[in-house]
Design a protein around this motif. Sequence first.
Motif, PDB file in Angstrom:
ATOM      1  N   GLY A  24      -5.635   4.462   7.606  1.00 44.75           N
ATOM      2  CA  GLY A  24      -6.066   3.229   6.953  1.00 44.75           C
ATOM      3  C   GLY A  24      -5.787   1.974   7.763  1.00 44.75           C
ATOM      4  O   GLY A  24      -5.853   0.862   7.236  1.00 44.75           O
ATOM      5  N   TYR A  25      -5.482   2.130   9.069  1.00 47.53           N
ATOM      6  CA  TYR A  25      -5.293   0.951   9.928  1.00 47.53           C
ATOM      7  C   TYR A  25      -6.632   0.534  10.524  1.00 47.53           C
ATOM      8  O   TYR A  25      -7.480   1.372  10.855  1.00 47.53           O
ATOM      9  CB  TYR A  25      -4.283   1.233  11.047  1.00 47.53           C
ATOM     10  CG  TYR A  25      -2.871   1.070  10.549  1.00 47.53           C
ATOM     11  CD1 TYR A  25      -2.216  -0.155  10.638  1.00 47.53           C
ATOM     12  CD2 TYR A  25      -2.210   2.123   9.933  1.00 47.53           C
ATOM     13  CE1 TYR A  25      -0.943  -0.334  10.133  1.00 47.53           C
ATOM     14  CE2 TYR A  25      -0.932   1.966   9.424  1.00 47.53           C
ATOM     15  CZ  TYR A  25      -0.303   0.731   9.524  1.00 47.53           C
ATOM     16  OH  TYR A  25       0.953   0.565   9.014  1.00 47.53           O
ATOM     17  N   ILE A  26      -6.773  -0.787  10.685  1.00 46.03           N
ATOM     18  CA  ILE A  26      -8.027  -1.329  11.199  1.00 46.03           C
ATOM     19  C   ILE A  26      -8.083  -1.146  12.716  1.00 46.03           C
ATOM     20  O   ILE A  26      -7.102  -1.415  13.420  1.00 46.03           O
ATOM     21  CB  ILE A  26      -8.148  -2.823  10.834  1.00 46.03           C
ATOM     22  CG1 ILE A  26      -8.152  -2.996   9.310  1.00 46.03           C
ATOM     23  CG2 ILE A  26      -9.408  -3.421  11.446  1.00 46.03           C
ATOM     24  CD1 ILE A  26      -8.164  -4.455   8.837  1.00 46.03           C
ATOM     25  N   GLY A  31      -2.605  -4.101  14.373  1.00 43.12           N
ATOM     26  CA  GLY A  31      -1.400  -3.374  13.966  1.00 43.12           C
ATOM     27  C   GLY A  31      -1.009  -3.737  12.550  1.00 43.12           C
ATOM     28  O   GLY A  31      -1.853  -4.143  11.740  1.00 43.12           O
ATOM     29  N   ASP A  32       0.270  -3.586  12.237  1.00 43.21           N
ATOM     30  CA  ASP A  32       0.769  -3.890  10.895  1.00 43.21           C
ATOM     31  C   ASP A  32       1.133  -5.368  10.835  1.00 43.21           C
ATOM     32  O   ASP A  32       2.118  -5.798  11.446  1.00 43.21           O
ATOM     33  CB  ASP A  32       1.986  -3.011  10.577  1.00 43.21           C
ATOM     34  CG  ASP A  32       2.407  -3.163   9.122  1.00 43.21           C
ATOM     35  OD1 ASP A  32       2.662  -4.303   8.684  1.00 43.21           O
ATOM     36  OD2 ASP A  32       2.463  -2.144   8.413  1.00 43.21           O
ATOM     37  N   ALA A  33       0.325  -6.133  10.122  1.00 46.09           N
ATOM     38  CA  ALA A  33       0.499  -7.595  10.132  1.00 46.09           C
ATOM     39  C   ALA A  33       1.872  -7.996   9.595  1.00 46.09           C
ATOM     40  O   ALA A  33       2.550  -8.845  10.181  1.00 46.09           O
ATOM     41  CB  ALA A  33      -0.610  -8.253   9.317  1.00 46.09           C
ATOM     42  N   ARG A  48       0.849  -1.196   0.000  1.00 46.27           N
ATOM     43  CA  ARG A  48       0.000   0.000   0.000  1.00 46.27           C
ATOM     44  C   ARG A  48       0.879   1.237   0.000  1.00 46.27           C
ATOM     45  O   ARG A  48       1.759   1.378   0.847  1.00 46.27           O
ATOM     46  CB  ARG A  48      -0.850   0.069   1.275  1.00 46.27           C
ATOM     47  CG  ARG A  48      -1.993  -0.843   1.305  1.00 46.27           C
ATOM     48  CD  ARG A  48      -3.060  -0.397   2.283  1.00 46.27           C
ATOM     49  NE  ARG A  48      -2.617  -0.023   3.612  1.00 46.27           N
ATOM     50  CZ  ARG A  48      -3.431   0.347   4.571  1.00 46.27           C
ATOM     51  NH1 ARG A  48      -4.729   0.408   4.352  1.00 46.27           N
ATOM     52  NH2 ARG A  48      -2.988   0.661   5.758  1.00 46.27           N
TER      53      ARG A  48
HETATM   54  N1  URA Z   1      -2.557  -3.422   6.895  1.00 42.05           N
HETATM   55  C1  URA Z   1      -2.177  -3.890   8.117  1.00 42.05           C
HETATM   56  O1  URA Z   1      -1.185  -4.639   8.221  1.00 42.05           O
HETATM   57  N2  URA Z   1      -2.880  -3.521   9.194  1.00 42.05           N
HETATM   58  C2  URA Z   1      -3.958  -2.724   9.123  1.00 42.05           C
HETATM   59  O2  URA Z   1      -4.573  -2.434  10.162  1.00 42.05           O
HETATM   60  C3  URA Z   1      -4.349  -2.235   7.855  1.00 42.05           C
HETATM   61  C4  URA Z   1      -3.630  -2.616   6.763  1.00 42.05           C
END
Ligand code: URA
Length: 212
Positions: A195-197, A202-204, A107
């Motif tokens: 744009g994070y959930i 977090g950031d997977a 992204r």
């Molecule tokens: N990608 C991620 O890794 N985490 C999110 O919360 C959103 C996009």
Amino acid sequence: MSDHPNLTVLAHPLIQHKLALLRDRRTPTKDFRDLVAEIAMLMAYEVTKELPTAPVELETPLERTTGAKVAGKKLALVPILRAGLGMVEGILRLVPSARVGHIGLYRNEETLEPVDYYFKAPSAREERDFLLLDPMLATGGSAVAACATLKQAGARSIRFLCIVAAPPGVERMLRAHPDVPIYAAALDRELNAKGYILPGLGDAGDRIFGTR
Ligand code: URA
Ligand code: PRP
């Protein structure tokens, strides 16, 4: 009818238990990676429950009998890089004969739109069921682009497995690819300004690979 007719949330207690551990900010990288693999395996167990089987004749040490083996279309797993990679190993443990493709997307942090950098997938010429894998469905940009790429390569049967989904992503998938069912461990509340959930995990990709 549900607000999200394209979404099935897998409410199995083991999936939900492991998801709670995954969300916890204190969960270290190794445990996070193991949990992603385990959740993916449990999700695959659920979504393969309707695979067709064919009878097979065999001999036990005592007598002949008829067993069942999985028949029909061959499965292909297609992780969206990077984070989707974390889901592959767990599913391969259940379905070792599955083929594996890769879609490279990230992204753009400003626009949140996906940028593609790699694509290699098993041939779609033979009838194949594709399982597209990514732990996160946020704006939906990545999943929508990945489905379009797979369809362009000839895929006709695609299901999308994610661990955490957000409403905007599910809705965008419904508009762009109404034929692609989504399976998730949770449907979360919303996205933040980046744009994070939320509540999310977090950031997977960073948490699986220990980056950042
Ligand atoms: N990608 C991620 O890794 N985490 C999110 O919360 C959103 C996009
Ligand atoms: C994350 C995640 C998805 C995408 C989801 O990947 O793994 O691919 O974001 O967001 P979207 O629904 O808004 O498109 P990211 O772009 O961070 O790349 P990475 O896996 O390489 O870290």
